[in-house]
Design a protein around this motif. Sequence first.
Motif, PDB file in Angstrom:
ATOM      1  N   GLY A  25       5.869  -0.681  -0.874  1.00  0.00           N
ATOM      2  CA  GLY A  25       5.457  -1.679  -1.855  1.00  0.00           C
ATOM      3  C   GLY A  25       3.951  -1.618  -2.090  1.00  0.00           C
ATOM      4  O   GLY A  25       3.400  -0.569  -2.373  1.00  0.00           O
ATOM      5  N   ASP A  26       3.294  -2.770  -1.921  1.00  0.00           N
ATOM      6  CA  ASP A  26       1.848  -2.845  -2.135  1.00  0.00           C
ATOM      7  C   ASP A  26       1.046  -2.382  -0.919  1.00  0.00           C
ATOM      8  O   ASP A  26      -0.170  -2.313  -0.969  1.00  0.00           O
ATOM      9  CB  ASP A  26       1.436  -4.277  -2.480  1.00  0.00           C
ATOM     10  CG  ASP A  26       1.917  -4.686  -3.865  1.00  0.00           C
ATOM     11  OD1 ASP A  26       2.204  -3.786  -4.680  1.00  0.00           O
ATOM     12  OD2 ASP A  26       2.009  -5.895  -4.133  1.00  0.00           O
ATOM     13  N   ASP A  27       1.717  -2.119   0.189  1.00  0.00           N
ATOM     14  CA  ASP A  27       1.033  -1.678   1.409  1.00  0.00           C
ATOM     15  C   ASP A  27       0.793  -0.172   1.337  1.00  0.00           C
ATOM     16  O   ASP A  27       1.744   0.599   1.278  1.00  0.00           O
ATOM     17  CB  ASP A  27       1.892  -2.010   2.632  1.00  0.00           C
ATOM     18  CG  ASP A  27       1.262  -1.577   3.947  1.00  0.00           C
ATOM     19  OD1 ASP A  27       0.147  -1.006   3.941  1.00  0.00           O
ATOM     20  OD2 ASP A  27       1.891  -1.807   4.989  1.00  0.00           O
ATOM     21  N   PRO A  28      -0.487   0.260   1.343  1.00  0.00           N
ATOM     22  CA  PRO A  28      -0.763   1.696   1.236  1.00  0.00           C
ATOM     23  C   PRO A  28      -0.390   2.484   2.488  1.00  0.00           C
ATOM     24  O   PRO A  28      -0.313   3.705   2.462  1.00  0.00           O
ATOM     25  CB  PRO A  28      -2.276   1.758   0.983  1.00  0.00           C
ATOM     26  CG  PRO A  28      -2.811   0.479   1.543  1.00  0.00           C
ATOM     27  CD  PRO A  28      -1.711  -0.534   1.399  1.00  0.00           C
ATOM     28  N   GLY A  29      -0.159   1.800   3.607  1.00  0.00           N
ATOM     29  CA  GLY A  29       0.197   2.513   4.834  1.00  0.00           C
ATOM     30  C   GLY A  29      -1.023   2.807   5.683  1.00  0.00           C
ATOM     31  O   GLY A  29      -1.986   2.047   5.697  1.00  0.00           O
ATOM     32  N   VAL A  30      -0.990   3.928   6.369  1.00  0.00           N
ATOM     33  CA  VAL A  30      -2.049   4.300   7.315  1.00  0.00           C
ATOM     34  C   VAL A  30      -3.302   4.749   6.561  1.00  0.00           C
ATOM     35  O   VAL A  30      -3.250   5.672   5.755  1.00  0.00           O
ATOM     36  CB  VAL A  30      -1.559   5.428   8.255  1.00  0.00           C
ATOM     37  CG1 VAL A  30      -2.658   5.843   9.222  1.00  0.00           C
ATOM     38  CG2 VAL A  30      -0.313   4.977   9.015  1.00  0.00           C
ATOM     39  N   LEU A  31      -4.413   4.072   6.819  1.00  0.00           N
ATOM     40  CA  LEU A  31      -5.661   4.373   6.124  1.00  0.00           C
ATOM     41  C   LEU A  31      -6.359   5.601   6.697  1.00  0.00           C
ATOM     42  O   LEU A  31      -6.361   5.816   7.906  1.00  0.00           O
ATOM     43  CB  LEU A  31      -6.618   3.176   6.231  1.00  0.00           C
ATOM     44  CG  LEU A  31      -6.154   1.884   5.576  1.00  0.00           C
ATOM     45  CD1 LEU A  31      -7.177   0.779   5.825  1.00  0.00           C
ATOM     46  CD2 LEU A  31      -5.930   2.074   4.086  1.00  0.00           C
TER      47      LEU A  31
ATOM     48  N   GLU B 283      -8.767  -3.895   1.126  1.00  0.00           N
ATOM     49  CA  GLU B 283      -7.818  -4.994   1.297  1.00  0.00           C
ATOM     50  C   GLU B 283      -7.000  -4.786   2.565  1.00  0.00           C
ATOM     51  O   GLU B 283      -6.834  -5.693   3.379  1.00  0.00           O
ATOM     52  CB  GLU B 283      -6.907  -5.086   0.061  1.00  0.00           C
ATOM     53  CG  GLU B 283      -5.999  -6.283   0.085  1.00  0.00           C
ATOM     54  CD  GLU B 283      -5.159  -6.401  -1.179  1.00  0.00           C
ATOM     55  OE1 GLU B 283      -3.974  -6.761  -1.037  1.00  0.00           O
ATOM     56  OE2 GLU B 283      -5.679  -6.133  -2.281  1.00  0.00           O
ATOM     57  N   LYS B 284      -6.502  -3.576   2.760  1.00  0.00           N
ATOM     58  CA  LYS B 284      -5.722  -3.255   3.963  1.00  0.00           C
ATOM     59  C   LYS B 284      -6.623  -3.285   5.201  1.00  0.00           C
ATOM     60  O   LYS B 284      -6.242  -3.815   6.248  1.00  0.00           O
ATOM     61  CB  LYS B 284      -5.082  -1.872   3.791  1.00  0.00           C
ATOM     62  CG  LYS B 284      -4.431  -1.294   5.028  1.00  0.00           C
ATOM     63  CD  LYS B 284      -3.026  -1.810   5.256  1.00  0.00           C
ATOM     64  CE  LYS B 284      -2.421  -1.185   6.493  1.00  0.00           C
ATOM     65  NZ  LYS B 284      -1.006  -1.046   6.455  1.00  0.00           N
ATOM     66  N   PHE B 285      -7.819  -2.735   5.109  1.00  0.00           N
ATOM     67  CA  PHE B 285      -8.790  -2.692   6.200  1.00  0.00           C
ATOM     68  C   PHE B 285      -9.063  -4.108   6.716  1.00  0.00           C
ATOM     69  O   PHE B 285      -9.008  -4.369   7.919  1.00  0.00           O
ATOM     70  CB  PHE B 285     -10.074  -2.046   5.660  1.00  0.00           C
ATOM     71  CG  PHE B 285     -11.223  -1.970   6.620  1.00  0.00           C
ATOM     72  CD1 PHE B 285     -11.264  -0.986   7.599  1.00  0.00           C
ATOM     73  CD2 PHE B 285     -12.284  -2.856   6.511  1.00  0.00           C
ATOM     74  CE1 PHE B 285     -12.348  -0.898   8.469  1.00  0.00           C
ATOM     75  CE2 PHE B 285     -13.372  -2.769   7.372  1.00  0.00           C
ATOM     76  CZ  PHE B 285     -13.396  -1.791   8.356  1.00  0.00           C
ATOM     77  N   ASP B 286      -9.317  -5.033   5.791  1.00  0.00           N
ATOM     78  CA  ASP B 286      -9.613  -6.415   6.178  1.00  0.00           C
ATOM     79  C   ASP B 286      -8.378  -7.146   6.689  1.00  0.00           C
ATOM     80  O   ASP B 286      -8.451  -7.874   7.677  1.00  0.00           O
ATOM     81  CB  ASP B 286     -10.234  -7.179   5.010  1.00  0.00           C
ATOM     82  CG  ASP B 286     -11.653  -6.711   4.697  1.00  0.00           C
ATOM     83  OD1 ASP B 286     -12.335  -6.195   5.607  1.00  0.00           O
ATOM     84  OD2 ASP B 286     -12.075  -6.853   3.529  1.00  0.00           O
TER      85      ASP B 286
END
Length: 95
Positions: free
Chosen positions: A37-43, A66-69
């Motif tokens: 979905g909106d989650d990019p996964g592993v950064l 956004e994911k990092f925070d």
Amino acid sequence: MSDTASESNTTTDHDEIRKWVESNDGKPACVRDTGKGDDPGVLRFDFPGGAGDESLEQISWDEWFEKFDSQGLALLYQEKKASGEGSTFFKLVNR
């Protein structure tokens, strides 16, 4: 005699992270097929000549931060290698 030991920094500052990545010609990325979905996964970061060309997918800085925070992450990165040349070594760690 100058000290050429490698130096690492830890930060959560978006501007500092972006500046370091872009100064090494990198782009924000995620590991392909790890998100839903909106989650990019592993950064990750996509640096030229990096090992993960096939497995990485570039994403926007907004998505990356956004994911990092939301995951409560900090960036541990190395400014220079012990030899004095620039480094692209990094690790995402818990804050």
